[in-house]
Design a protein around this motif. Structure first.
Motif, short mmCIF file in Angstrom:
data_model
loop_
_atom_site.label_atom_id
_atom_site.label_comp_id
_atom_site.label_asym_id
_atom_site.label_seq_id
_atom_site.Cartn_x
_atom_site.Cartn_y
_atom_site.Cartn_z
N ILE A 148 67.41 44.98 92.62
CA ILE A 148 67.76 46.25 91.97
C ILE A 148 68.56 45.98 90.70
N PHE A 149 69.50 45.06 90.79
CA PHE A 149 70.29 44.69 89.61
C PHE A 149 69.40 44.18 88.49
N THR A 203 67.23 46.81 86.93
CA THR A 203 68.04 47.65 86.03
C THR A 203 68.29 46.94 84.71
N GLU A 247 64.03 48.86 83.86
CA GLU A 247 63.10 49.67 84.67
C GLU A 247 63.68 51.06 84.87
N THR A 248 62.82 52.02 85.11
CA THR A 248 63.27 53.40 85.28
C THR A 248 63.87 53.60 86.66
N VAL A 249 64.63 54.67 86.79
CA VAL A 249 65.21 55.02 88.08
C VAL A 249 64.09 55.28 89.09
N ILE A 290 62.87 52.02 90.45
CA ILE A 290 63.86 51.45 91.36
C ILE A 290 63.87 52.22 92.68
N GLN A 291 63.70 53.53 92.63
CA GLN A 291 63.60 54.33 93.85
C GLN A 291 62.37 53.90 94.67
#
Length: 114
Positions: A41-42, A45, A49-51, A54-55
Motif C-alpha cells: 500500500i505504501f 501510494t 496509484e489512485t485511492v 489501493i481499495q
C-alpha cells in the motif's frame, strides 16, 4: 525505485527470519503481521496509484486471507505429522488454490461482487 523496494523487502524478510531462528514463536507472530500488505500500500501510494486502486488491492488481500489461513493450517498439520517440508508446502499450495476456487464459487453462487 524497484531497487529500493527490493532491498527494503529483503531486509524485512532477513530480519524476521533471523528473529525466528532465536525466537520461533515471535518470528511467526511478526511474520503474520500485514507487513507485505502495508508495504505494498505504501509503495502503491508513493507510485501515485489512485485511492480506488489501493481499495481494490486491499479487498484482494482480504479475500485472500481465508485461503492463506488454510494453507498455513495444512502446512502446520503436515509438518506436525512428520511429512517432508516440500510435500507439506505443495499440499498447502493445493489447499490454497482449492480454497480460492471454492470461495469464488460461493461468492458467484450467491451473486456477491466485492
Amino acid at each position: 525505485m524497484i531497487w529500493v523496494k527490493l532491498l527494503t523487502s529483503a531486509l524485512i524478510i532477513a530480519c524476521v527470519t533471523e528473529l525466528a531462528k532465536k525466537f520461533p514463536l515471535y518470528g511467526g507472530i511478526i511474520a503474520a503481521l500485514p507487513l507485505i500488505s502495508l508495504l505494498s500500500i505504501f509503495w502503491l501510494t508513493v507510485q501515485g496509484e489512485t485511492v480506488k486502486q489501493i481499495q481494490t488491492f486491499t479487498i484482494g488481500v482480504i479475500i485472500g486471507l481465508p485461503a492463506t489461513i488454510i494453507l498455513l493450517l495444512v502446512v502446520y498439520v503436515m509438518l506436525k505429522h512428520s511429512f517432508p517440508l516440500l510435500v507439506a508446502l505443495v499440499a498447502g499450495a493445493i489447499a490454497w488454490g482449492l480454497s480460492l476456487g471454492i470461495q469464488k464459487f460461493v461468492l458467484n453462487h450467491f451473486n456477491i461482487h466485492l
